[in-house]
Design an enzyme around this catalytic site. Structure first.
Site, PDB file in Angstrom:
ATOM      1  N   TYR A  31       0.792  -1.288  -0.011  1.00 20.42           N
ATOM      2  CA  TYR A  31      -0.125  -0.044  -0.030  1.00 20.42           C
ATOM      3  C   TYR A  31       0.817   1.311   0.139  1.00 20.42           C
ATOM      4  O   TYR A  31       1.984   1.122   0.143  1.00 20.42           O
ATOM      5  CB  TYR A  31      -0.965   0.108   1.270  1.00 20.42           C
ATOM      6  CG  TYR A  31      -0.264   0.541   2.626  1.00 20.42           C
ATOM      7  CD1 TYR A  31       0.470  -0.555   3.404  1.00 20.42           C
ATOM      8  CD2 TYR A  31      -0.417   1.664   3.024  1.00 20.42           C
ATOM      9  CE1 TYR A  31       1.002  -0.068   4.512  1.00 20.42           C
ATOM     10  CE2 TYR A  31       0.093   2.033   4.260  1.00 20.42           C
ATOM     11  CZ  TYR A  31       0.890   1.378   5.196  1.00 20.42           C
ATOM     12  OH  TYR A  31       1.431   1.568   6.024  1.00 20.42           O
ATOM     13  N   ARG A  50       7.958   3.514  -4.974  1.00 22.11           N
ATOM     14  CA  ARG A  50       8.191   2.682  -3.908  1.00 22.11           C
ATOM     15  C   ARG A  50       7.284   1.360  -3.803  1.00 22.11           C
ATOM     16  O   ARG A  50       7.552   0.540  -3.298  1.00 22.11           O
ATOM     17  CB  ARG A  50       7.728   3.610  -2.432  1.00 22.11           C
ATOM     18  CG  ARG A  50       8.295   2.732  -1.322  1.00 22.11           C
ATOM     19  CD  ARG A  50       8.424   3.534   0.105  1.00 22.11           C
ATOM     20  NE  ARG A  50       6.822   4.258   0.359  1.00 22.11           N
ATOM     21  CZ  ARG A  50       6.724   5.074   1.516  1.00 22.11           C
ATOM     22  NH1 ARG A  50       7.847   5.351   2.068  1.00 22.11           N
ATOM     23  NH2 ARG A  50       5.660   5.337   1.603  1.00 22.11           N
ATOM     24  N   ARG A  98      -8.240 -20.049  -0.454  1.00 26.75           N
ATOM     25  CA  ARG A  98      -7.347 -19.762   0.518  1.00 26.75           C
ATOM     26  C   ARG A  98      -6.377 -20.832   0.709  1.00 26.75           C
ATOM     27  O   ARG A  98      -6.602 -22.127   0.957  1.00 26.75           O
ATOM     28  CB  ARG A  98      -8.094 -19.766   1.903  1.00 26.75           C
ATOM     29  CG  ARG A  98      -7.095 -19.132   3.013  1.00 26.75           C
ATOM     30  CD  ARG A  98      -7.968 -19.052   4.270  1.00 26.75           C
ATOM     31  NE  ARG A  98      -6.931 -18.439   5.164  1.00 26.75           N
ATOM     32  CZ  ARG A  98      -6.253 -19.142   5.846  1.00 26.75           C
ATOM     33  NH1 ARG A  98      -5.924 -20.682   5.655  1.00 26.75           N
ATOM     34  NH2 ARG A  98      -5.258 -18.666   6.817  1.00 26.75           N
ATOM     35  N   HIS A 100      -1.762 -20.928   1.555  1.00 29.29           N
ATOM     36  CA  HIS A 100      -0.622 -20.046   1.834  1.00 29.29           C
ATOM     37  C   HIS A 100      -0.012 -19.628   0.785  1.00 29.29           C
ATOM     38  O   HIS A 100       0.743 -18.564   0.474  1.00 29.29           O
ATOM     39  CB  HIS A 100       0.206 -20.518   3.050  1.00 29.29           C
ATOM     40  CG  HIS A 100      -0.482 -20.266   4.373  1.00 29.29           C
ATOM     41  ND1 HIS A 100      -1.575 -20.933   4.591  1.00 29.29           N
ATOM     42  CD2 HIS A 100       0.105 -19.687   5.563  1.00 29.29           C
ATOM     43  CE1 HIS A 100      -1.798 -20.323   5.991  1.00 29.29           C
ATOM     44  NE2 HIS A 100      -0.973 -19.758   6.422  1.00 29.29           N
ATOM     45  N   LYS A 144       6.451  -1.937   2.038  1.00 30.35           N
ATOM     46  CA  LYS A 144       5.140  -1.156   2.763  1.00 30.35           C
ATOM     47  C   LYS A 144       4.036  -2.480   2.506  1.00 30.35           C
ATOM     48  O   LYS A 144       3.171  -1.944   1.644  1.00 30.35           O
ATOM     49  CB  LYS A 144       5.079   0.044   2.073  1.00 30.35           C
ATOM     50  CG  LYS A 144       4.087   0.948   2.853  1.00 30.35           C
ATOM     51  CD  LYS A 144       4.319   2.316   2.255  1.00 30.35           C
ATOM     52  CE  LYS A 144       3.247   3.322   3.193  1.00 30.35           C
ATOM     53  NZ  LYS A 144       2.984   3.324   4.522  1.00 30.35           N
ATOM     54  N   GLU A 176      12.589   2.881  13.984  1.00 28.73           N
ATOM     55  CA  GLU A 176      11.638   4.304  13.565  1.00 28.73           C
ATOM     56  C   GLU A 176      10.376   4.294  14.484  1.00 28.73           C
ATOM     57  O   GLU A 176      10.401   3.617  15.690  1.00 28.73           O
ATOM     58  CB  GLU A 176      11.241   3.914  12.144  1.00 28.73           C
ATOM     59  CG  GLU A 176      10.641   2.413  11.821  1.00 28.73           C
ATOM     60  CD  GLU A 176      10.209   2.290  10.429  1.00 28.73           C
ATOM     61  OE1 GLU A 176      10.205   3.031   9.589  1.00 28.73           O
ATOM     62  OE2 GLU A 176      10.032   1.036  10.342  1.00 28.73           O
ATOM     63  N   LEU A 200      10.794   1.493   6.975  1.00 31.85           N
ATOM     64  CA  LEU A 200      10.423   2.057   5.713  1.00 31.85           C
ATOM     65  C   LEU A 200      11.193   3.202   5.334  1.00 31.85           C
ATOM     66  O   LEU A 200      11.738   4.044   6.050  1.00 31.85           O
ATOM     67  CB  LEU A 200       8.987   2.297   5.974  1.00 31.85           C
ATOM     68  CG  LEU A 200       8.383   2.652   4.751  1.00 31.85           C
ATOM     69  CD1 LEU A 200       7.984   1.396   4.017  1.00 31.85           C
ATOM     70  CD2 LEU A 200       7.096   3.512   4.702  1.00 31.85           C
TER      71      LEU A 200
END
Ligand code: PMP
Length: 285
Positions: A31, A50, A98, A100, A144, A176, A200
């Site tokens: 995101y 990014r 579903r 993995h 991210k 951070e 990040l």
């Protein structure tokens, strides 16, 4: 409000999220949050670069190319008539039964929407209180990813303590904030954790390094300890939504003079200049 779903801009209520979307079930996606000032997406290109890097690190491909994405996001901002606020953008690996491992066939699902948000002016002026807590996140904080539980738990700890942000450390080394980068100023030099796998690579952090360079403030992208954090002359956190926010206390201990420091203020002013150069898209230059 209009929402971008893959390559269509449509109404929010027309969107259907599949129960087997891997973003929903595994947090399997990436995101970005992009700030809009005066109707303009700030450092949009850097955010998209990014996003593409994060996706590529997770072996995901976006549903279409970068140029198309930039065009659609600008169109979304315009259609929503957003002047001051944020764009939230996420891309999941897609929909599949579903299991993995990566599905053999799935197409990335991209969603973006905008929301109004005022600048946090009083926090920028007066500073924020923070807590210090252990960094329990995974070892690829440079991606991210939609998986934010380490950050969510840390932020809640800060909120429970009546604070704005949690500053994280790994074995005594400051990394951070839960949703911000952290920098300290000591004897005129700015220190910030190197842009490696443990943080990040913040776009705001990058802008700050540019501003520091312009202002001839020496920068060291080096790790610093919790002791150095508490002994700093100035501490600030940075992010797309928080900009450059002075930290006035950590775990109720005062930092520096307890008020926003002079170098933080100069960096804020330089950042402000960058915002001011943005014209509303409809304005003649
Ligand atoms: N670190 C973390 C963990 C974050 O979530 C954020 C906010 N995206 C940042 C740093 C700041 O990054 P940026 O300046 O690109 O918003």
């Amino acid at each position: 409000m209009k929402v971008l779903m893959n390559d269509q801009i449509t109404k929010r209520n027309d969107i259907i999220i599949d129960i087997e979307d891997r973003g929903y079930q595994f947090g399997d996606g990436v995101y970005e949050v992009i700030r809009v000032y005066n109707g303009n997406a700030f450092y949009l290109q850097e955010h998209i670069t990014r996003l593409i890097r994060s996706a590529s690190e997770l072996k995901m491909t976006l549903p279409y190319n970068e140029e198309r994405l930039l065009t659609l996001l600008n169109q979304l901002v315009a259609e929503n008539q957003l002047i001051e606020g944020n764009i939230y953008l996420q891309v999941s690996r897609g929909v599949a039964p579903r299991s993995h491992q990566f599905p053999e066939h799935s197409e990335a699902v991209l969603i973006a929407y905008t929301y109004k948000a005022a600048r946090p002016l009083s926090l920028l002026q007066n500073g924020v209180s923070t807590i210090l807590t252990e960094d329990i996140r995974w070892l690829r904080c440079d991606i991210k990813s939609l998986n934010l539980l380490g950050a969510v738990l840390a932020k809640q700890e800060a909120v429970d303590a009546g604070c704005h942000e949690a500053i994280l450390h790994r074995n005594g080394t400051v990394t951070e904030g839960s949703s911000t980068n952290v920098a300290i100023i000591k004897e005129g030099t700015l220190y910030t954790h190197p842009a490696d796998n443990l943080i990040l690579h913040g776009i705001t952090r990058q802008i700050i390094l540019e501003c520091a360079n312009d202002l001839c403030i020496p920068v060291r992208e080096e790790t610093f300890t919790v002791e150095q954090l508490f002994a700093a002359d100035e501490v600030f956190i940075s992010s797309t939504t928080m900009e450059i926010a002075p930290v006035t206390s950590i775990d109720q201990k005062t930092i520096g003079s307890g008020t926003p420091g002079p170098l933080t203020h100069r960096l804020q002013q330089a950042f402000e200049e960058k915002i001011k150069t943005l014209k509303h898209p409809g304005t003649e230059i």
